[in-house]
Write a protein that holds these residues in place. Sequence first.
Motif, short mmCIF file in Angstrom:
data_model
loop_
_atom_site.label_atom_id
_atom_site.label_comp_id
_atom_site.label_asym_id
_atom_site.label_seq_id
_atom_site.Cartn_x
_atom_site.Cartn_y
_atom_site.Cartn_z
N GLY B 208 0.82 -1.21 0.00
CA GLY B 208 0.00 0.00 0.00
C GLY B 208 0.85 1.25 0.00
N GLU B 209 1.98 1.18 0.68
CA GLU B 209 2.90 2.35 0.70
C GLU B 209 4.22 1.92 0.09
N LEU B 210 4.62 2.65 -0.93
CA LEU B 210 5.73 2.18 -1.76
C LEU B 210 7.11 2.25 -1.12
N SER B 211 7.23 3.02 -0.05
CA SER B 211 8.55 3.12 0.58
C SER B 211 8.78 1.93 1.52
N SER B 213 10.65 -0.97 3.50
CA SER B 213 11.99 -1.07 4.07
C SER B 213 12.73 -2.29 3.50
N GLU B 214 14.05 -2.24 3.57
CA GLU B 214 14.88 -3.38 3.11
C GLU B 214 14.53 -4.64 3.89
N GLU B 215 14.20 -4.42 5.18
CA GLU B 215 13.90 -5.56 6.05
C GLU B 215 12.67 -6.31 5.51
N TYR B 216 11.64 -5.56 5.16
CA TYR B 216 10.42 -6.19 4.64
C TYR B 216 10.66 -6.84 3.27
N LEU B 217 11.49 -6.14 2.48
CA LEU B 217 11.80 -6.68 1.15
C LEU B 217 12.50 -8.04 1.29
N GLU B 218 13.35 -8.13 2.29
CA GLU B 218 14.09 -9.38 2.51
C GLU B 218 13.14 -10.49 2.98
N ILE B 219 12.19 -10.13 3.87
CA ILE B 219 11.20 -11.14 4.33
C ILE B 219 10.44 -11.68 3.12
N LEU B 344 -9.20 -17.05 -4.19
CA LEU B 344 -8.33 -16.22 -3.36
C LEU B 344 -8.08 -16.88 -2.01
N GLN B 345 -6.85 -16.74 -1.51
CA GLN B 345 -6.62 -17.20 -0.15
C GLN B 345 -6.00 -16.11 0.72
N THR B 346 -4.69 -15.94 0.68
CA THR B 346 -4.05 -15.03 1.62
C THR B 346 -3.57 -13.75 0.94
N ALA B 347 -3.80 -12.61 1.60
CA ALA B 347 -3.17 -11.36 1.17
C ALA B 347 -2.20 -10.95 2.26
N VAL B 348 -0.95 -10.72 1.88
CA VAL B 348 0.06 -10.26 2.83
C VAL B 348 0.17 -8.74 2.64
N LEU B 349 -0.06 -7.98 3.70
CA LEU B 349 -0.17 -6.53 3.53
C LEU B 349 1.03 -5.76 4.07
N VAL B 350 1.42 -4.74 3.34
CA VAL B 350 2.45 -3.80 3.79
C VAL B 350 1.90 -2.39 3.52
N PRO B 351 1.48 -1.62 4.46
CA PRO B 351 1.32 -1.96 5.87
C PRO B 351 -0.06 -2.61 6.08
#
Lengths: 376, 400
Positions: B208-211, B213-219, B344-351
Amino acid sequence: MDKNLKQLFRTKHPYSATKRDEAYFLAAIGAACRDFMVRSPQYRKICRQYGFTPKDLRGMKDLQKLPPLPTAYLKRSDISVPHRHIIEVTSSGTGGRVSRMQYSLSELLSLAHMAIRLGREHHLFSIRPTHYIMLGYQPRRDNQTVISKTAFLSSFYAPPLSHTYALKYRDGAYHADLDGVRKRMEELRRQRRPVRIIGFPAYLYFLLEEMKKRNLKYRMPKGSKILLGGGWKQFGAQEIPKEELFALAEERLGIGKQDIHEFFSAAEHPVLYCSCPNHHFHIPAYGRVLIRDVRTLEPVEKGKTGIINLITPLHSNLPIVSILTDDLGCVRPGSACGCGIKSDYLEIYGRVGVQGVKTCAGGAQEKLRDGADGKG
Amino acid sequence: MIDGGTMAKMMAKTLEESRLDREMVYAACERLADDLEHGGLWEELSSFLTPENQKIGQMYLKRFQREELQRRVERELLPLEQEGDVQVCPKGVLFHIAAGNVDALPAYSVLEGLLAGNINLLKLPGGDNGLSRFLLEKLMEYEPLLKEYIYIYDTPSWDLEEMQGLMALADAIVLWGSDEAVGQVRKLAPVNTELIEWGHKLSFCYIGELSVSEEYLEILARHFLSTNQLLCNSCQGVYLNTADEKELLAFARRLARTMKRLEPEYPLPDDIQGKLTLEALTEKLEQMEKRAEERKIVFRNGRSSVTCEKDAGLCLSGLFGNVWVKPLKQENIVKTLWQNHRSLQTAVLVPCTQELCRTFAKAGLTKIVGIEHLAEHGPEKTHDGSYALQRYVRLVEVKG
């Protein structure tokens, strides 16, 4: 037809190619590439992308420079050129799409020379009239698959008395009738003419397993043989080691390993690979095999596993001079076999991809396609 | 060949005696979990797992722990059992037709059946590696009474006679599989046998928010590489809350870079790597046929890749770390996804905001999680929107 190609397929030494045979091979490949580059803009583009021109083919080592085309690409794209032909054949379409190959009379004659020469080398010819059990498709005019045609043709290595098919055409579709085959074999074991069982190893396995379940043993008449080809296809998950299959055949039918012959080929690569007495596929003069690294596609040395790249100058309407199969394998030196055939041999380990494992996400894709009409 | 008559009599006797206690199941599983952790059983067991499935296998096996099982029963069955005028009984006999895409899943399906008190007939998937049989045999060794509640069959799907024989013995068929498999079972099953289907689904990540973090990108990258995107709850790709192609490209480039850095930790066996290499070459050749503006932009690494797509439609990815990135503005979520809501099953959200959660629930998702919970992989609290154990029992209304 190219003169060099004609000479190559008339060689009398399929497993000990002479320098002259190699020269024919290279010249014929060069001619085929030049022809396709002129006539197929797409092939020309691919060759340019690879930086390949036919002039690069100076020695057999240079065959690795040919742009290898994956069979999936040949199935999905149309880079064919108009080709004078008398027959059109297709791949079996295991993955849903087929590639279509057209052959002229002279090309078919070359293939016939190859089949006869290899039949003699591997003692497949017999003058004794024979009953055939075909563990494959009943021929039909509209079944153009290579496998149905080659299986039928291979039933002429010995004069046929009868053909019994495992896949019968009924009500617009093929149906497996293994029980019918089993009953026919029960009849055939009581007579003296040899029986040849030809076809897919999976069907042979299912048949033998059923016989084992019922505790049946049908000793086939002397001189009977089993000729296997076409792979396990959609039954990959049930594939068993060939030693086990051979042992089962000996136990249930009395046909020993020495009378079981395997064949390997591909719709997009019409060269025939026949198993030697040690059950290895030695590479005949009509083709060459390179093994390519699974990540980089660079050729690897003998003994290493990778994707099988098959090369032959015998082409069709498609530029199939160098194709990448979906199989993994390795090439070993002929001397490592011990059967006496000098040429290197190919070991096939099975298909790339996840065998027999379904993904639940993959299944959902099917639903998406059906979603509009509410089947999901 | 199954002797249906004898089997039916045996099972009727077992159900009548009803000696199975949930505590017995807990205790056997506890001993199994303990032996796996401390008793050297893991070595024996890991020989069944391919290297790339070791981690997933480990996470699944954690679900065999007593606490985990007790939590499930408390959550799913206890509320029903606490209703005064309702008695919770097992369905009776469950016939599990298991899928082969997760190594321990067939055994886990049987375990769920046991927790609900059922007799379980298990048909192993074609080409099964033996892990499920190994686990269930261990449970039966630890608690011999379970032998009356677990029956394992290698019956191939094409042996229709035997399949029908097993179906006839069951009160319900628990089916993990494709539409094709469901269709076949529906044709074969007796009319009055209930079908409990756990079908095939797709999941994805929504940014949802394009910024990010590297940490989330790695997950996210580790999720793609470790699950190989094979499971219903593994993300196929990433939707970005944007309509701007440049933003899409910039994100795809970042994700590809992160995956490139991490992929040496997740090597693939030759057969899968070979398939990916062939597919990549085929696609490259096909792209050459297209005009420049029609070509897809692909950031390709050794085994993984990120493909930018303009179309927002939900689809399967190239699997094994080959991910799509698509534009999907927040206001278009429901209308874009609803057309495929059954898949549809799971949506993983950021944030993971409340507003986004509400929107995705409306679109038809059955599970919505924040990216920080993505690493917790394995069986879900719910299966595709319902509690599995509740579907394995029947409710008897008692008025006396």
